[in-house]
Design a protein around this motif. Structure first.
Motif, mmCIF file in Angstrom:
data_model
loop_
_atom_site.group_PDB
_atom_site.id
_atom_site.type_symbol
_atom_site.label_atom_id
_atom_site.label_comp_id
_atom_site.label_asym_id
_atom_site.label_seq_id
_atom_site.Cartn_x
_atom_site.Cartn_y
_atom_site.Cartn_z
ATOM 1 N N ASN A 46 -2.009 6.430 -4.803
ATOM 2 C CA ASN A 46 -3.076 6.717 -4.937
ATOM 3 C C ASN A 46 -4.023 5.373 -5.379
ATOM 4 O O ASN A 46 -5.286 5.562 -5.525
ATOM 5 C CB ASN A 46 -3.378 7.624 -5.742
ATOM 6 N N GLY A 47 -3.520 4.344 -5.750
ATOM 7 C CA GLY A 47 -4.010 3.320 -6.354
ATOM 8 C C GLY A 47 -4.689 2.294 -5.559
ATOM 9 O O GLY A 47 -5.373 1.111 -6.028
ATOM 10 N N ALA A 48 -4.291 2.098 -4.370
ATOM 11 C CA ALA A 48 -4.827 0.977 -3.234
ATOM 12 C C ALA A 48 -4.416 -0.211 -3.852
ATOM 13 O O ALA A 48 -5.290 -1.070 -3.583
ATOM 14 C CB ALA A 48 -6.225 1.366 -3.067
ATOM 15 N N GLY A 49 -3.151 -0.387 -4.148
ATOM 16 C CA GLY A 49 -2.796 -1.648 -4.516
ATOM 17 C C GLY A 49 -2.969 -2.078 -6.033
ATOM 18 O O GLY A 49 -2.720 -3.156 -6.642
ATOM 19 N N GLN A 50 -3.738 -1.427 -7.027
ATOM 20 C CA GLN A 50 -4.256 -1.668 -8.024
ATOM 21 C C GLN A 50 -3.270 -1.555 -9.201
ATOM 22 O O GLN A 50 -2.509 -0.453 -9.051
ATOM 23 C CB GLN A 50 -5.665 -0.996 -8.416
ATOM 24 N N LYS A 51 -3.100 -2.372 -10.080
ATOM 25 C CA LYS A 51 -1.962 -2.088 -11.079
ATOM 26 C C LYS A 51 -2.611 -1.368 -12.236
ATOM 27 O O LYS A 51 -3.793 -1.586 -12.647
ATOM 28 C CB LYS A 51 -1.781 -3.481 -11.641
ATOM 29 N N LYS A 55 0.788 -1.409 -0.022
ATOM 30 C CA LYS A 55 -0.242 -0.089 -0.019
ATOM 31 C C LYS A 55 0.873 1.224 -0.011
ATOM 32 O O LYS A 55 0.399 2.460 -0.622
ATOM 33 C CB LYS A 55 -0.901 -0.130 1.347
ATOM 34 N N ASN A 56 2.167 1.318 0.732
ATOM 35 C CA ASN A 56 2.819 2.629 0.955
ATOM 36 C C ASN A 56 3.928 2.536 -0.599
ATOM 37 O O ASN A 56 4.606 3.557 -0.399
ATOM 38 C CB ASN A 56 3.678 2.252 2.116
ATOM 39 N N ALA A 57 3.933 1.605 -1.268
ATOM 40 C CA ALA A 57 4.837 1.574 -2.442
ATOM 41 C C ALA A 57 4.585 2.615 -3.233
ATOM 42 O O ALA A 57 3.317 2.984 -3.232
ATOM 43 C CB ALA A 57 4.627 0.424 -3.184
ATOM 44 N N PRO A 58 5.571 3.341 -3.806
ATOM 45 C CA PRO A 58 5.462 4.644 -4.496
ATOM 46 C C PRO A 58 4.587 4.362 -5.628
ATOM 47 O O PRO A 58 3.829 5.497 -5.742
ATOM 48 C CB PRO A 58 6.959 5.087 -5.008
ATOM 49 N N GLY A 59 4.379 3.415 -6.433
ATOM 50 C CA GLY A 59 3.613 3.273 -7.450
ATOM 51 C C GLY A 59 2.149 2.926 -7.232
ATOM 52 O O GLY A 59 0.987 3.183 -7.937
#
Length: 77
Positions: free
Chosen positions: A70-75, A63-67
């Motif tokens: 804002n995407g809540a883990g969505q690719k 969840k905290n990863a830079p990518g």
């Protein structure tokens, strides 16, 4: 008569199910926690609780990863 699909392979006419990372990690954490709660063996309970905690930390990192800010883990893509 059709040829059966070899073990470990799926038929070419089936769609692959895509599960978002967050949902998959939540399911794994939930399963580990239930095992920790239900097992009679103390070592199994302890290890399942360790797995649940580790998955929770991994989920937070995802969840905290830079990518994924804002995407809540969505690719995306």
């Amino acid at each position: 008569m059709s040829n059966p699909t070899p073990p470990g392979q799926r038929p070419s006419n089936t769609a692959r199910i895509k599960i978002p990372t967050e949902a998959l990690l939540n399911a794994a954490r939930s399963a580990a926690q239930k095992l920790a709660d239900l097992s009679r063996d103390p070592q199994v309970r302890e290890e399942a609780a360790n797995v649940a905690r580790a998955i929770a930390k991994l989920l937070q990192a995802v969840k905290n990863a830079p990518g994924n800010r804002n995407g809540a883990g969505q690719k995306k893509g």
